[in-house]
Design a protein around this motif. Structure first.
Motif, mmCIF file in Angstrom:
data_model
loop_
_atom_site.group_PDB
_atom_site.id
_atom_site.type_symbol
_atom_site.label_atom_id
_atom_site.label_comp_id
_atom_site.label_asym_id
_atom_site.label_seq_id
_atom_site.Cartn_x
_atom_site.Cartn_y
_atom_site.Cartn_z
ATOM 1 N N UNK A 1 -8.415 87.148 90.984
ATOM 2 C CA UNK A 1 -8.286 86.907 89.548
ATOM 3 C C UNK A 1 -7.195 87.784 88.950
ATOM 4 N N UNK A 2 -7.225 89.077 89.266
ATOM 5 C CA UNK A 2 -6.219 89.997 88.732
ATOM 6 C C UNK A 2 -4.823 89.646 89.236
ATOM 7 N N UNK A 3 -4.705 89.346 90.535
ATOM 8 C CA UNK A 3 -3.399 89.030 91.104
ATOM 9 C C UNK A 3 -2.845 87.727 90.537
ATOM 10 N N UNK A 4 -3.695 86.722 90.348
ATOM 11 C CA UNK A 4 -3.230 85.429 89.830
ATOM 12 C C UNK A 4 -2.657 85.582 88.422
ATOM 13 N N UNK A 5 -3.378 86.290 87.570
ATOM 14 C CA UNK A 5 -2.905 86.468 86.194
ATOM 15 C C UNK A 5 -1.646 87.344 86.166
ATOM 16 N N UNK A 6 -1.622 88.396 86.989
ATOM 17 C CA UNK A 6 -0.435 89.256 87.036
ATOM 18 C C UNK A 6 0.770 88.491 87.571
ATOM 19 N N UNK A 7 0.547 87.637 88.563
ATOM 20 C CA UNK A 7 1.645 86.864 89.124
ATOM 21 C C UNK A 7 2.185 85.857 88.118
ATOM 22 N N UNK B 1 12.033 92.357 88.714
ATOM 23 C CA UNK B 1 11.074 91.303 88.370
ATOM 24 C C UNK B 1 10.799 90.391 89.571
ATOM 25 N N UNK B 2 11.820 90.161 90.388
ATOM 26 C CA UNK B 2 11.598 89.377 91.606
ATOM 27 C C UNK B 2 10.631 90.071 92.543
ATOM 28 N N UNK B 3 10.801 91.393 92.697
ATOM 29 C CA UNK B 3 9.890 92.161 93.554
ATOM 30 C C UNK B 3 8.468 92.130 93.005
ATOM 31 N N UNK B 4 8.322 92.227 91.691
ATOM 32 C CA UNK B 4 6.983 92.160 91.079
ATOM 33 C C UNK B 4 6.366 90.778 91.277
ATOM 34 N N UNK B 5 7.191 89.739 91.136
ATOM 35 C CA UNK B 5 6.676 88.381 91.350
ATOM 36 C C UNK B 5 6.207 88.190 92.787
ATOM 37 N N UNK B 6 6.896 88.835 93.737
ATOM 38 C CA UNK B 6 6.458 88.738 95.125
ATOM 39 C C UNK B 6 5.248 89.598 95.416
#
Length: 411
Positions: free
Chosen positions: A80-86, A109-114
């Protein structure tokens, strides 16, 4: 085979396969989507490549961490946390690209998205296996579950880039990434909150304290299996570079995506048929046969010179991909402790992503200087290394407690 898949769908229910498929689709969309978006907004292929590389690096490093957290704390809260953060990270990347942000922020931002990818694919595989084991399924039924999950992965990695390409052609690459963010927020949340999330709940603290180190130790073969997935990813990346280079030389660059998609379709079809393999053929024998197929079927890539031949060779090669992937996942499920299954599944997926990104960078440069055969040679080399690994490694017996079906028969 049809009966086994009916049993698989009955076990998983109608909703779980749908939300898990839609929840893993953004992972297949974001890599290509980020490349096209940044290239479109900045006009720089170098910046696009750096952003896409940062995304792949973030997913490679953080994927096993998310798997480990899921093993320790359960899937519900972590996913849940990862989905919303992603979803937030992907949206931020889109806004930054549209705002013509510099290369540095785009890479961050690309690194955070990954790094925030919720790993729905590996965790869905872990959850499905847990449901099968809990119901008393035998190893062949578990194999059908893994084949089904592998097919969902293959279809997502064919459909995802196709959706990105369609969105880029009809509107803008940003539209594809915003759709991915929406799917993450809705379907990632649905996957996290689905009642089956309790199937992988961690053991109680009292039970984990007793013999925890022994019961969570990974055998050496588990690391070899991870290496095999890195090599499989290298085959994907080198093949992609070679296909792109050859279609450009032939004056049909738009065909590159279609060729790669055709390979994925064949792989998905063969993956479904894996449930029909006789139970008497063990996983180690299947692994060695699959790697031999990778070698034999990849060698013709070195001699392809026309678009028709490229389609034929690549589609046939796709028939060896799914058996190798599904078998390595199956060996991992049999080998690693249950308390580290999600982490191990995520490691395998991250290995594919990392190997693909690294090989794409290396073989892309080789293709620029020496043509498509140089890139395809990297793919063949990875296949040979994979075959040697399958014969050199002795996969250790399962370290887990007795399977439910086995315990019932022995009781």
């Amino acid at each position: 085979m049809l009966r086994m898949y009916r049993d698989t769908l009955s076990l998983l229910g109608p909703a779980l396969p749908v939300v898990s498929f839609l929840g893993r689709l953004p992972t297949a969309m974001c890599q290509l989507g980020s490349l096209l978006l940044v290239a479109e907004t900045t006009g720089s292929l170098a910046t696009a490549g750096l952003t896409g590389g940062a995304l792949a690096a973030g997913q490679t490093v953080a994927g096993p961490v998310i798997g480990r957290l899921s093993d320790r704390h359960g899937q519900r809260g972590v996913v849940l946390a990862a989905s919303l953060a992603n979803a937030v990270a992907v949206t931020a990347l889109v806004l930054a690209a549209l705002g013509r942000a510099p290369t540095g922020p785009l890479m961050v931002l690309g690194a955070l998205a990954g790094a925030t990818v919720p790993q729905v694919g590996p965790l869905a595989r872990t959850r499905s296996v847990a449901l099968a084991r809990r119901s008393g399924a035998d190893d062949r039924s578990v194999g059908a579950v893994l084949s089904f999950e592998g097919t969902l992965d293959e279809v997502s990695f064919v459909l995802g880039p196709a959706l990105v390409g369609l969105a880029a052609a009809l509107a803008h690459p940003a539209a594809a990434l915003l759709l991915a963010a929406l799917l993450l927020a809705v379907c990632g949340t649905a996957f996290a909150l689905h009642p089956t999330a309790t199937a992988t709940a961690p053991e109680s603290p009292a039970s984990t304290r007793s013999g925890a180190a022994e019961r969570t130790r990974l055998p050496g073969s588990a690391y070899a299996l991870r290496g095999a997935m890195v090599l499989q990813g290298a085959m994907f990346g080198a093949s992609q570079a070679g296909i792109t280079a050859l279609t450009e030389r032939l004056g049909a660059p738009a065909q590159a995506g279609l060729v790669y998609a055709a390979m994925g379709v064949m792989s998905a079809a063969v993956g479904l048929s894996m449930a029909a393999v006789p139970a008497g053929i063990g996983l180690t024998a299947r692994w060695r046969a699959a790697t031999a197929g990778l070698v034999v079927l990849s060698v013709p890539l070195l001699f392809v010179g026309s678009l028709g031949a490229l389609y034929a060779v690549v589609v046939v090669l796709g028939a060896a991909y799914a058996p190798h992937l599904i078998t390595v996942f199956g060996l991992t499920e049999r080998t690693v402790p249950a308390a580290r299954l999600a982490e191990s599944m995520a490691f395998l997926t991250s290995g594919i992503v990392g190997g693909q990104a690294l090989a794409l960078a290396v073989s892309g440069r080789l293709a620029e200087g020496h043509g498509a055969p140089a890139a395809f040679a990297v793919a063949v080399g990875a296949a040979v290394a994979c075959a040697l690994l399958s014969w050199a490694v002795r996969v250790t017996p399962p370290v887990r407690e007795l399977r439910p079906a086995v315990a019932e028969r022995s009781g």
